[in-house]
Design a protein around this motif. Structure first.
Motif, short mmCIF file in Angstrom:
data_model
loop_
_atom_site.label_atom_id
_atom_site.label_comp_id
_atom_site.label_asym_id
_atom_site.label_seq_id
_atom_site.Cartn_x
_atom_site.Cartn_y
_atom_site.Cartn_z
N ARG A 51 45.96 48.66 43.51
CA ARG A 51 44.88 47.67 43.46
C ARG A 51 45.44 46.27 43.69
NH1 ARG A 51 39.59 47.38 40.48
NH2 ARG A 51 38.85 45.34 41.11
N GLU A 55 44.73 43.72 46.89
CA GLU A 55 44.32 42.33 46.70
C GLU A 55 45.25 41.39 47.47
OE1 GLU A 55 41.73 41.01 45.44
OE2 GLU A 55 40.87 42.34 43.94
N VAL A 68 28.10 26.40 49.29
CA VAL A 68 27.00 27.08 48.61
C VAL A 68 26.45 26.20 47.49
CG1 VAL A 68 27.92 29.40 49.08
CG2 VAL A 68 28.57 28.23 46.97
N LEU A 79 35.01 29.49 50.36
CA LEU A 79 35.45 30.28 51.51
C LEU A 79 34.64 31.55 51.62
CD1 LEU A 79 39.34 30.07 51.09
CD2 LEU A 79 37.93 28.75 52.69
N PHE A 81 34.68 35.59 53.54
CA PHE A 81 35.46 36.58 54.30
C PHE A 81 34.99 36.57 55.74
CE2 PHE A 81 34.77 38.84 50.08
CZ PHE A 81 35.96 38.40 49.54
N ASP A 103 37.91 50.03 45.65
CA ASP A 103 37.62 49.20 44.48
C ASP A 103 37.44 47.74 44.88
OD1 ASP A 103 37.62 51.26 42.68
OD2 ASP A 103 39.70 50.98 42.06
N ARG A 106 33.83 47.76 48.91
CA ARG A 106 33.03 48.92 48.52
C ARG A 106 32.81 49.96 49.60
NH1 ARG A 106 28.21 46.16 45.28
NH2 ARG A 106 28.85 44.46 46.63
N MET B 273 36.00 34.96 46.51
CA MET B 273 35.24 35.59 45.40
C MET B 273 34.58 34.52 44.53
SD MET B 273 37.35 38.95 44.18
CE MET B 273 39.06 38.58 44.52
N ILE B 276 31.41 33.56 46.20
CA ILE B 276 30.32 34.52 46.00
C ILE B 276 29.75 34.38 44.59
CG2 ILE B 276 29.80 36.99 45.77
CD1 ILE B 276 31.92 37.43 48.02
N ILE B 277 30.62 34.24 43.60
CA ILE B 277 30.17 34.14 42.20
C ILE B 277 29.41 32.84 41.96
CG2 ILE B 277 31.01 33.92 39.81
CD1 ILE B 277 33.35 35.85 40.74
N ASP B 285 23.81 42.55 42.39
CA ASP B 285 24.70 43.64 42.73
C ASP B 285 26.07 43.11 43.18
OD1 ASP B 285 25.29 46.31 43.26
OD2 ASP B 285 24.90 45.98 45.40
N ASN B 286 26.05 42.17 44.11
CA ASN B 286 27.30 41.58 44.59
C ASN B 286 27.97 40.75 43.51
OD1 ASN B 286 27.71 42.51 47.17
ND2 ASN B 286 26.26 41.05 48.06
N PHE B 289 29.77 43.07 41.20
CA PHE B 289 30.92 43.70 41.86
C PHE B 289 32.10 42.73 41.98
CE2 PHE B 289 33.47 44.57 45.64
CZ PHE B 289 33.90 45.84 45.35
N TYR B 290 31.82 41.53 42.49
CA TYR B 290 32.93 40.60 42.72
C TYR B 290 33.45 40.02 41.41
CZ TYR B 290 32.47 41.23 47.64
OH TYR B 290 32.46 41.80 48.87
N ASP B 292 33.57 41.70 38.54
CA ASP B 292 34.43 42.76 38.00
C ASP B 292 35.77 42.79 38.73
OD1 ASP B 292 32.58 43.57 36.15
OD2 ASP B 292 31.80 45.24 37.33
N ARG B 293 35.71 42.61 40.05
CA ARG B 293 36.94 42.67 40.85
C ARG B 293 37.89 41.53 40.45
NH1 ARG B 293 37.23 41.75 47.36
NH2 ARG B 293 39.43 41.15 47.29
N VAL B 296 39.63 42.04 37.02
CA VAL B 296 40.80 42.94 37.03
C VAL B 296 42.06 42.10 37.28
CG1 VAL B 296 41.97 44.77 38.30
CG2 VAL B 296 39.57 45.04 37.67
#
Lengths: 223, 461
Positions: A51, A55, A68, A79, A81, A103, A106, B273, B276-277, B285-286, B289-290, B292-293, B296
């Motif tokens: 994992r 990353e 945003v 940023l 992707f 993970d 998705r 990430m 996105i957050i 949903d996203n 997911f992000y 949680d990612r 980690v």
């Protein structure tokens, strides 16, 4: 505390990235290297390293700027992707790295390549491949946990190049590599990036990485 | 000696370290005395109901009876033992319990069984009380206790009424017969009241005639306590802010570079990430997911702060490898609700980790944080604690949670505060001012978010 922990050898090759040798990573490697570690723990701890590798690997992919609005009504310059990706695992051990990739990404598409050592010549031989049709438009994360002589990895890269994937869009992810394997690979596949968790001492007479961890596929799937 | 203290002072980067005093470090203690059957318990319950603040505790004298020897026990069953004399009570234990509570320590209260006339081996834990009501005939008797009371109340009810209530309680709830209960009243309760209890009325701040029926007096009493608590609450909020003011801005401009502060490497993936957050338009949903990612990565990074020792292992190739192994077990404590956003990733990374929970909510009117709920894993003492909160804005909840962990015997250096988003000028600065040995692992340091939003988005409520 006379002896200190052994960390990865470093590499001066420009396309090689070694994971930061943090205490936590070394502790995880200690778990999976230990011959006494049973399969349940082996799977769990290697998944955690994988994992972190994924990353790290994803950081080599391109991003573009994006502004945003936050839930607290602020403008945030961040940023985004960019570019499509896919995974390609070298069967069977490479498939162990798919979960780690999923993970983080998705619904990533995953191609497969089966390369086996020819019993008579001891050379790597391509048995099977199944890849996304549009692979030439994607960044490819090539997955194989152990880089020993580099034979199968080099052959897998050749397959990808033959499908039209540019070398600089291939990222090869592996857990443990030998210095010999790294050198051979970089010479044969210029432009392909390698992200490795640990560069070990070398190869033994049976061409296994030492101290290594044994046969990754066997320990992950069977033993 | 002086050289030693100098060395320890300079080892901390903060010259003026201040410790945080939670509200329970100085709880408001009310003593309610009066005759048996005067209605002390009802008055205490009424006050608690009206105050409606978390962590209000009634401490009853009944729990502090001395255990009886066999001869005394026999007398007790024959209603010939004097329970209403001060000697029947273990006032020394009560004094030490009260003095511990007054210093904010966790205490164990004994339980006394009236049916067996003995102390049971069950104890009740009291911790984190803001208001403590000590209730019993001798509440105002022992000068050591009286000294610790913030408010002294004496409930003065007519003795005939007291006797009627007492007889009813003894017969209906304590399984005595009328004759025995009467015998006790006339031989012990009444004489002892006149001899020991009545004189304590002089020590009272307020005498409440007629007990609970006296609504005017009860209302006054409640208003007085409310006023005191309002002042206490304001002082607490001011104290939290002071933790900030004491340290100059310039002294902490590099606080995120300190040895015990780790901020996740802001790599392209991590930055994407965050985007996105932070994006209001991201689907739930996203978002989940992000988040949680990313968590980690945070947890893996927090695991780096543990102490490690070298470990030699044999590998399957016959080789030897000198690696590392952590020297402590890890345990997580989530500061609810936002800390629970870490649970999925915690379970994914450390499947069998024990998880404690602390609920701290700020009063919407005063902004004062309150400890509402607390459940910690046993043997927390020897563990390395990952204290999780999704966001640290003012730092109040984190500071309070760390106090709770320290009060439960955890060492300061064994606490790692793990948070996704931390405010540098307020939360990190305050936290390290109060607890310079605590380690902090943050996903991002950002001062522009003034309020929490992560848990709202994560849970969708």
């Amino acid at each position: 505390m006379s002896k200190s922990a052994t960390l990865s050898k470093s590499s001066t090759l420009p396309d090689v990235t070694v994971l930061p040798q943090t205490p936590q990573l070394i502790a995880l490697f200690t778990m999976i290297r230990d011959v006494k570690t049973q399969r349940g723990d082996f799977v769990f701890y290697s998944n955690r390293i994988i994992r972190m590798m994924v990353e790290e690997g994803l950081n080599h992919l391109p991003v573009k700027e994006l502004e945003v609005s936050t839930p607290t009504d602020l403008a945030y310059k961040g940023l985004q992707f960019e570019g499509k990706i896919c995974g390609v695992s070298i069967m069977r051990a490479g498939e162990a790295m798919e979960q780690g990739l999923r993970d983080c990404c998705r619904s990533v598409r995953i191609g497969k390549i089966l390369i086996q050592r020819d019993e008579e010549t001891a050379d790597a031989k391509l048995f099977y491949e199944k890849l996304p049709a549009d692979i030439k438009d994607r960044y490819v994360l090539l997955l194989d946990p152990m880089l020993a002589t580099g034979g199968s990895a080099i052959m897998a890269v050749e397959v990808l190049l033959s499908k039209g994937v540019p070398a600089n869009r291939i990222l090869f992810l592996n857990l443990i590599s030998s210095p010999e394997g790294i050198e051979t690979f970089c010479k044969s596949c210029p432009g392909v990036k390698i992200i490795t968790g640990f560069i070990d001492e070398g190869l033994n007479e049976k061409r296994f990485v030492v101290p290594g961890l044994g046969d990754f596929g066997d320990r992950y799937y069977c033993l | 000696m002086s050289g030693e203290s100098e060395a320890s002072a300079s080892s901390s980067s903060l010259s003026a370290t201040r410790s945080y005093l939670p509200p329970w470090s100085r709880p408001h203690i009310i003593g309610i005395g009066g005759s048996s059957g005067s209605g002390k318990t009802s008055v205490a319950s009424q006050i608690i109901k009206a105050l409606n603040v978390p962590w209000t505790v009634i401490l009853a004298f009944d729990n502090f009876y001395r255990p009886l020897n066999p001869a005394q026990r026999q007398k007790a069953f024959a209603n010939e033992y004097d329970f209403d004399a001060p000697e029947a009570l273990d006032l020394d234990i009560l004094v030490s319990v009260l003095s511990d509570l007054r210093q904010g320590k966790k205490v164990e209260i004994p339980t006394y069984s009236f049916s067996e006339h003995n102390r049971t081996n069950i104890t009740t834990t009291i911790y984190g009380a803001n208001v403590i009501i000590l209730e019993g005939i001798f509440a105002l008797f022992d000068p050591r206790i009286v000294e610790m009371l913030d408010l002294k109340v004496f409930v003065d009810t007519d003795l005939d009424v007291c006797m009627a209530r007492r007889l009813r309680r003894d017969i209906v709830y304590r399984g005595r017969d009328l004759q025995g209960a009467m015998k006790q009243w006339f031989s012990f309760v009444k004489p002892n009241f006149e001899r020991y209890v009545l004189p304590t009325m002089a020590a009272a701040d307020i005498v409440v005639p007629r007990g609970l029926d006296n609504t005017v007096a009860i209302d006054m009493l409640i208003r007085h306590v409310q006023r005191t608590l309002t002042v206490k609450s304001r002082l607490h909020v001011e104290h939290l802010c002071q933790l900030n003011d004491e340290i100059k801005e310039e002294a902490v401009s590099d606080i995120d570079q300190w040895d015990n502060v780790t901020v996740l490497k802001q790599s392209p993936q991590v930055e994407a990430m965050h985007t996105i957050i932070f994006n209001r338009a991201t689907s739930r949903d996203n978002f989940v997911f992000y988040f949680d990612r990313l968590v980690v990565l945070l947890i893996e990074s927090a695991m780096d702060t543990l102490p490690y020792v070298t470990k030699e292992v044999a590998t399957a190739t016959g080789g030897e490898y000198i690696g590392l192994s952590p020297t402590m077990d890890v345990c997580a404590v989530e500061v609810l609700r936002a800390g629970a956003c870490f649970e999925t990733s915690l379970r994914k990374t450390l499947p069998d980790i024990a998880i404690g929970k602390i609920l701290i909510q700020s009063n919407s009117r005063t902004g004062e944080p309150f400890l509402h709920y607390l459940k910690l894993p046993p043997q927390i003492l020897d563990k390395y604690i990952l204290l999780c909160d999704a966001q640290a804005t003012t730092g109040a909840a984190a500071i309070m949670s760390i106090r709770v962990l320290l009060d439960h015997g955890v060492a300061e250096e064994n606490i790692c505060f793990v948070t996704y988003l931390a405010d540098k000028k307020r939360s990190i600065k305050r936290l390290l001012t109060a607890y310079p040995m605590v380690k902090i692992v943050a996903g991002k340091i950002e001062d522009s978010f003034k309020r929490r939003f992560v848990d709202t988005r994560y849970f969708g409520t």
